[in-house]
Motif scaffolding. Structure first.
Motif, mmCIF file in Angstrom:
data_model
loop_
_atom_site.group_PDB
_atom_site.id
_atom_site.type_symbol
_atom_site.label_atom_id
_atom_site.label_comp_id
_atom_site.label_asym_id
_atom_site.label_seq_id
_atom_site.Cartn_x
_atom_site.Cartn_y
_atom_site.Cartn_z
ATOM 1 N N LEU A 198 41.458 -71.975 89.657
ATOM 2 C CA LEU A 198 41.629 -73.060 90.623
ATOM 3 C C LEU A 198 42.996 -72.933 91.279
ATOM 4 C CD1 LEU A 198 40.256 -76.117 88.570
ATOM 5 C CD2 LEU A 198 39.040 -74.716 90.249
ATOM 6 N N ILE A 199 43.040 -73.036 92.597
ATOM 7 C CA ILE A 199 44.296 -73.022 93.344
ATOM 8 C C ILE A 199 44.657 -74.475 93.647
ATOM 9 C CG2 ILE A 199 45.535 -72.190 95.358
ATOM 10 C CD1 ILE A 199 44.624 -70.008 93.432
ATOM 11 N N LEU A 200 45.804 -74.927 93.131
ATOM 12 C CA LEU A 200 46.208 -76.327 93.262
ATOM 13 C C LEU A 200 47.458 -76.430 94.124
ATOM 14 C CD1 LEU A 200 45.783 -77.429 89.521
ATOM 15 C CD2 LEU A 200 44.082 -77.478 91.351
ATOM 16 N N ASP A 201 47.425 -77.339 95.084
ATOM 17 C CA ASP A 201 48.579 -77.599 95.946
ATOM 18 C C ASP A 201 49.305 -78.850 95.455
ATOM 19 O OD1 ASP A 201 48.254 -75.487 97.891
ATOM 20 O OD2 ASP A 201 46.449 -76.563 98.554
ATOM 21 N N PHE A 202 50.641 -78.789 95.457
ATOM 22 C CA PHE A 202 51.444 -79.908 94.985
ATOM 23 C C PHE A 202 52.527 -80.227 96.001
ATOM 24 C CE2 PHE A 202 49.909 -77.714 91.165
ATOM 25 C CZ PHE A 202 49.282 -78.763 90.491
ATOM 26 N N SER A 203 53.087 -81.411 95.864
ATOM 27 C CA SER A 203 54.245 -81.758 96.673
ATOM 28 C C SER A 203 55.461 -81.003 96.130
ATOM 29 C CB SER A 203 54.502 -83.268 96.615
ATOM 30 O OG SER A 203 54.901 -83.651 95.304
ATOM 31 N N GLU A 204 56.534 -81.011 96.884
ATOM 32 C CA GLU A 204 57.746 -80.303 96.453
ATOM 33 C C GLU A 204 58.268 -80.863 95.136
ATOM 34 O OE1 GLU A 204 62.272 -79.310 98.100
ATOM 35 O OE2 GLU A 204 60.807 -80.343 99.383
ATOM 36 N N ARG A 205 58.241 -82.192 94.998
ATOM 37 C CA ARG A 205 58.713 -82.827 93.764
ATOM 38 C C ARG A 205 57.814 -82.455 92.585
ATOM 39 N NH1 ARG A 205 62.238 -84.094 90.116
ATOM 40 N NH2 ARG A 205 61.781 -86.013 88.954
ATOM 41 N N GLU A 206 56.484 -82.460 92.786
ATOM 42 C CA GLU A 206 55.552 -82.103 91.717
ATOM 43 C C GLU A 206 55.735 -80.651 91.292
ATOM 44 O OE1 GLU A 206 51.740 -85.049 92.627
ATOM 45 O OE2 GLU A 206 51.928 -83.123 93.674
ATOM 46 N N ALA A 207 55.944 -79.759 92.261
ATOM 47 C CA ALA A 207 56.159 -78.346 91.941
ATOM 48 C C ALA A 207 57.429 -78.166 91.112
ATOM 49 C CB ALA A 207 56.235 -77.526 93.223
ATOM 50 N N GLN A 208 58.476 -78.931 91.426
ATOM 51 C CA GLN A 208 59.711 -78.866 90.645
ATOM 52 C C GLN A 208 59.483 -79.340 89.211
ATOM 53 O OE1 GLN A 208 62.470 -81.252 92.875
ATOM 54 N NE2 GLN A 208 62.854 -79.647 94.429
ATOM 55 N N LEU A 209 58.670 -80.401 89.052
ATOM 56 C CA LEU A 209 58.366 -80.906 87.714
ATOM 57 C C LEU A 209 57.590 -79.872 86.902
ATOM 58 C CD1 LEU A 209 57.371 -84.623 88.471
ATOM 59 C CD2 LEU A 209 59.364 -83.844 87.174
ATOM 60 N N ILE A 210 56.639 -79.196 87.549
ATOM 61 C CA ILE A 210 55.874 -78.159 86.846
ATOM 62 C C ILE A 210 56.789 -77.026 86.411
ATOM 63 C CG2 ILE A 210 54.088 -76.401 87.100
ATOM 64 C CD1 ILE A 210 52.569 -78.305 88.908
ATOM 65 N N GLU A 211 57.672 -76.613 87.312
ATOM 66 C CA GLU A 211 58.566 -75.500 87.002
ATOM 67 C C GLU A 211 59.503 -75.844 85.844
ATOM 68 O OE1 GLU A 211 61.860 -72.623 89.262
ATOM 69 O OE2 GLU A 211 60.810 -74.221 90.348
ATOM 70 N N SER A 212 60.029 -77.069 85.846
ATOM 71 C CA SER A 212 60.966 -77.457 84.790
ATOM 72 C C SER A 212 60.274 -77.787 83.475
ATOM 73 C CB SER A 212 61.799 -78.667 85.250
ATOM 74 O OG SER A 212 60.954 -79.756 85.574
ATOM 75 N N ASN A 213 58.954 -78.030 83.515
ATOM 76 C CA ASN A 213 58.213 -78.366 82.294
ATOM 77 C C ASN A 213 57.114 -77.345 82.003
ATOM 78 O OD1 ASN A 213 59.090 -81.302 81.391
ATOM 79 N ND2 ASN A 213 58.952 -81.339 83.625
ATOM 80 N N MET A 214 57.313 -76.113 82.484
ATOM 81 C CA MET A 214 56.286 -75.085 82.326
ATOM 82 C C MET A 214 55.971 -74.817 80.847
ATOM 83 S SD MET A 214 54.221 -73.126 83.966
ATOM 84 C CE MET A 214 54.858 -72.849 85.630
ATOM 85 N N GLU A 215 56.993 -74.818 80.008
ATOM 86 C CA GLU A 215 56.785 -74.568 78.574
ATOM 87 C C GLU A 215 55.930 -75.672 77.946
ATOM 88 O OE1 GLU A 215 59.422 -73.975 74.497
ATOM 89 O OE2 GLU A 215 60.373 -73.753 76.459
ATOM 90 N N MET A 216 56.171 -76.919 78.382
ATOM 91 C CA MET A 216 55.389 -78.033 77.863
ATOM 92 C C MET A 216 53.929 -77.925 78.293
ATOM 93 S SD MET A 216 53.983 -81.192 78.847
ATOM 94 C CE MET A 216 54.916 -81.615 80.320
ATOM 95 N N PHE A 217 53.674 -77.592 79.550
ATOM 96 C CA PHE A 217 52.301 -77.416 80.018
ATOM 97 C C PHE A 217 51.616 -76.286 79.242
ATOM 98 C CE2 PHE A 217 53.546 -79.832 83.848
ATOM 99 C CZ PHE A 217 52.414 -80.618 83.993
ATOM 100 N N HIS A 218 52.357 -75.212 78.958
ATOM 101 C CA HIS A 218 51.792 -74.093 78.205
ATOM 102 C C HIS A 218 51.395 -74.545 76.799
ATOM 103 C CE1 HIS A 218 51.149 -69.964 76.862
ATOM 104 N NE2 HIS A 218 51.879 -70.258 75.796
ATOM 105 N N SER A 219 52.259 -75.353 76.150
ATOM 106 C CA SER A 219 51.960 -75.817 74.797
ATOM 107 C C SER A 219 50.752 -76.747 74.773
ATOM 108 C CB SER A 219 53.177 -76.539 74.207
ATOM 109 O OG SER A 219 53.416 -77.766 74.887
ATOM 110 N N LEU A 220 50.471 -77.419 75.890
ATOM 111 C CA LEU A 220 49.311 -78.305 75.975
ATOM 112 C C LEU A 220 48.020 -77.537 76.245
ATOM 113 C CD1 LEU A 220 50.749 -81.289 78.071
ATOM 114 C CD2 LEU A 220 50.295 -81.241 75.624
#
Length: 654
Positions: free
Chosen positions: A519-541
């Motif tokens: 799936l290709i997901l588009d995000f706002s600039e703020r959401e993309a920053q949150l994903i980048e800074s919490n990438m490890e947390m998303f991976h653990s989930l």
């Protein structure tokens, strides 16, 4: 000419009263603490007009001689300490010697006291801090103090007092906390000629709490018992299902003194973080004993705050005590169920004849969608639910007996049943169904999962919990029973709790499933920053995300328990939560994300379950560490005891 001068004693006392006597409740607190220090085991408090016009505190303590009574009304006169070193080893509630002179300086004050063996007592009268009138009088053993017309000579102070109801409420709150701190003292509080609080004084804290908060709260109490070197903690905390919207019913007592401490409150909040709503607070009656030289109580004139030598250690001790109390430690699921408070009763008139009753009853029956246990469900190969035919003679004497008989099948029959509803039925909302016949094997009369080697069922007989399901209402609530009563389980909240505890126990990554079509997901600039800074947390989930362009990510993996259709919404809701959070710890962020993931993966309202699936939910809920509520604080299970059912149906003789 000198401009500097020493204030007279009356003015000094009025200034001191501003620190010690803030409101009527402050007076009551000081007088009761003096009574407790005087070894009283019965204390009676009476007020009128919120304490502004009249307050009386009577005790049966050791009393005072005339000489001691004369000294007690002098400023800084006390029997509690003798030298400065005593401040580091205080074991009494009062020690400053300011309460009586401060109170008498802003009221019409009367003290009567008598010691054992004395024929007459002593009476001291003081009006607004003027010279006292002292003489002999006949009175009961102990001490009685009356305070009338509080702040009559300081109208500015009186003008800023709240309404009588508010002031009375504050007094009631203080008396409750003092009664909790000393369950060996019988307290009685009379407000405007009406008795508000009565405690037994038998030394049993549970009985004291029950007399204060009522039977429903008493039934929802969990005991705390912690000991570590020089720290001991005892007391009670309420189940997560019994909460209020403020901290007023949280009482912390250290070395017999009622205190407020942020570290202790925060420890309770952290222990209950995944059990109650953010706006809810459990009842706490926590009694801690520490070495007197490890605390400083000389911080505030009202002695409501203390400093600990090692506050971090206190936080850990309270957190451990509360967590150990909340964990059920193998208790049956029925013992942790929330009691139904004040159930509303609705009565429907039923027509006399069946002909008239039919059009009334049919819509009610149709609306319930309730499947009784006397009509066992049969699951077809396609997964649809049908009802077996039965005759009245084949109906068992009770649903409970029926389910017990059903659980006593042979191992071969149990294996066939399990082959149709392996654990993934619990997350069948994603459209997947496992064929357990291919994954289970019978080895030495034990059912074993081939893929993991996990024992599925050790023996045939009663399930892990004595609670058995008897049906489903609106495909949302499981109805169950045991020998003690009837239970209603929210299937979504229960499964959400099961999944949350399972996810939280995983120290590594949550198992994920690869997506055949990314799936290709588009995000706002703020959401993309949150994903980048919490990438490890998303991976653990269990989420596999890769950058795919400006503010764009490719979703290649999702948690195994989440339906594909829910994946994008889950990620976006996690981002909303992250955006709303401010300066939270990594543990708090993890909790929020795990709770969100568990909610999305849990079975939903409206999903039809067969009996075995209901049993699995009950058994798994019984095994969780915190089965009371879902991670967002909603109760998972409600209990109607036999006595409550009898009352609701207005039955007598029970």
């Amino acid at each position: 000419m000198s401009f500097v001068h020493v204030l007279d004693d009356s003015t000094i006392n009025k200034i001191a009263a501003g620190e010690v006597v803030e409101r009527p409740a402050s007076v009551i607190k000081e007088l009761i603490e003096n009574a407790m220090d005087a070894k009283a085991d019965r204390i009676e408090v009476e007020i009128m007009a919120g304490g502004t016009s009249f307050m009386r505190v009577s005790d049966n303590g050791i009393g005072m001689s005339m000489e001691d009574a004369k000294m007690a009304i002098r400023r800084h006169a006390t029997s509690k300490i003798f030298k400065v070193e005593d401040l580091m080893d205080i074991d009494t509630l009062g020690f400053r010697g300011e309460a009586l002179p401060s109170i008498s300086s802003v009221s019409r004050f009367t003290l009567q006291t008598r010691q054992a063996g004395a024929e007459l007592g002593t009476e001291v009268k003081i009006i607004g801090g003027k010279e006292p009138e002292i003489g002999e009088t006949g009175c009961s053993l102990g001490t009685t103090i009356r305070v009338e017309d509080l702040f009559f000579n300081t109208p500015a102070r009186k003008k800023f007092m709240k309404t009588n109801n508010t002031e009375a409420s504050k007094i009631n709150e203080f008396i409750i906390k003092l009664a909790i701190s000393r369950p060996d003292i019988a307290f009685k509080f009379i407000n405007n000629n009406k008795t508000s609080v009565v405690t037994p004084g038998n030394g049993n804290l549970h009985d004291t709490l029950r007399s204060i908060y009522g039977g429903s709260v008493g039934d929802a109490l969990l005991g705390m018992d912690f000991a570590d070197d020089d720290i001991t903690i005892k007391g009670y905390i309420s189940k997560p299902s019994t909460i209020r919207s403020n901290r007023n019913w949280q009482t912390f007592i250290v070395n017999g003194r009622i205190i407020s401490n942020r570290a202790m409150s925060k420890a309770v909040d952290n222990a209950y973080s995944s059990l109650i709503p953010k706006s809810g607070y459990p009842m706490v009656a926590l009694i801690m004993d520490v070495a007197p030289n490890s605390i400083d109580v000389n911080v505030h004139p009202q002695k409501s705050e203390i400093k600990f030598e090692d506050e971090g250690r206190i936080f850990k001790a309270v957190y451990k005590a509360v967590l150990d109390a909340v964990r059920p430690h193998g208790e049956a699921l029925g013992n942790i169920a929330a009691q139904v408070e004040r159930p509303e009763r609705h009565f429907t008139g039923i027509p006399a004849s069946m002909k008239e009753a039919k059009p009334v009853m049919e819509p009610l029956i149709d609306e319930m969608h309730f499947v009784p246990a006397s009509q066992p469900r049969v699951t077809s190969a396609a997964g649809s639910i049908s009802h077996s035919s039965y005759t009245p003679s084949s109906i068992p004497s009770s649903a409970y007996q029926y389910r017990v008989e059903q659980q006593a099948k042979t191992l071969h029959e149990a294996q066939e049943e399990l082959s149709q509803l392996k654990g993934e039925d619990l997350v069948a909302s994603n459209g997947r169904r496992a064929n357990a016949a291919e994954t289970t094997v019978l080895e030495n009369n034990v059912l074993v999962d081939r893929s993991t080697g996990e024992v599925i069922q050790k023996s045939v007989g009663i399930s892990a919990t004595p609670m058995v399901p008897i049906g489903q209402v609106d495909n949302t609530y499981i109805i169950a029973q045991d020998a003690d009563g009837l239970y209603i389980i929210d299937q979504h909240a229960a499964h959400e709790r099961i999944l949350y505890d399972r996810f939280a126990a995983m120290t590594e990554r949550i198992p994920s499933q690869q997506l055949l079509v990314h799936l290709i997901l588009d995000f706002s600039e703020r959401e993309a920053q949150l994903i980048e800074s919490n990438m490890e947390m998303f991976h653990s989930l269990g989420f596999g995300l890769e950058p795919s362009g400006p503010d764009q990510y490719r979703l290649i993996e999702i948690p195994a328990d989440i339906p594909v259709a829910e994946a994008e919404n889950t990620i976006r809701e996690i981002l909303v939560s992250l955006e709303d959070m401010h300066q939270l710890s990594a543990a708090e962020i993890r909790h929020e994300c795990l709770a969100m993931t568990a909610c999305k993966a849990a079975i939903k309202a409206g999903f039809e379950l067969n009996f075995r699936q209901m049993e699995i939910i009950l058994d798994e809920l019984n095994k969780t560490a915190m089965p009371y509520t879902c991670p967002h604080g909603r109760p998972t299970i409600l209990k109607f005891s036999s006595d409550e059912l009898a009352k609701m149906f207005k039955r007598t003789g029970f």
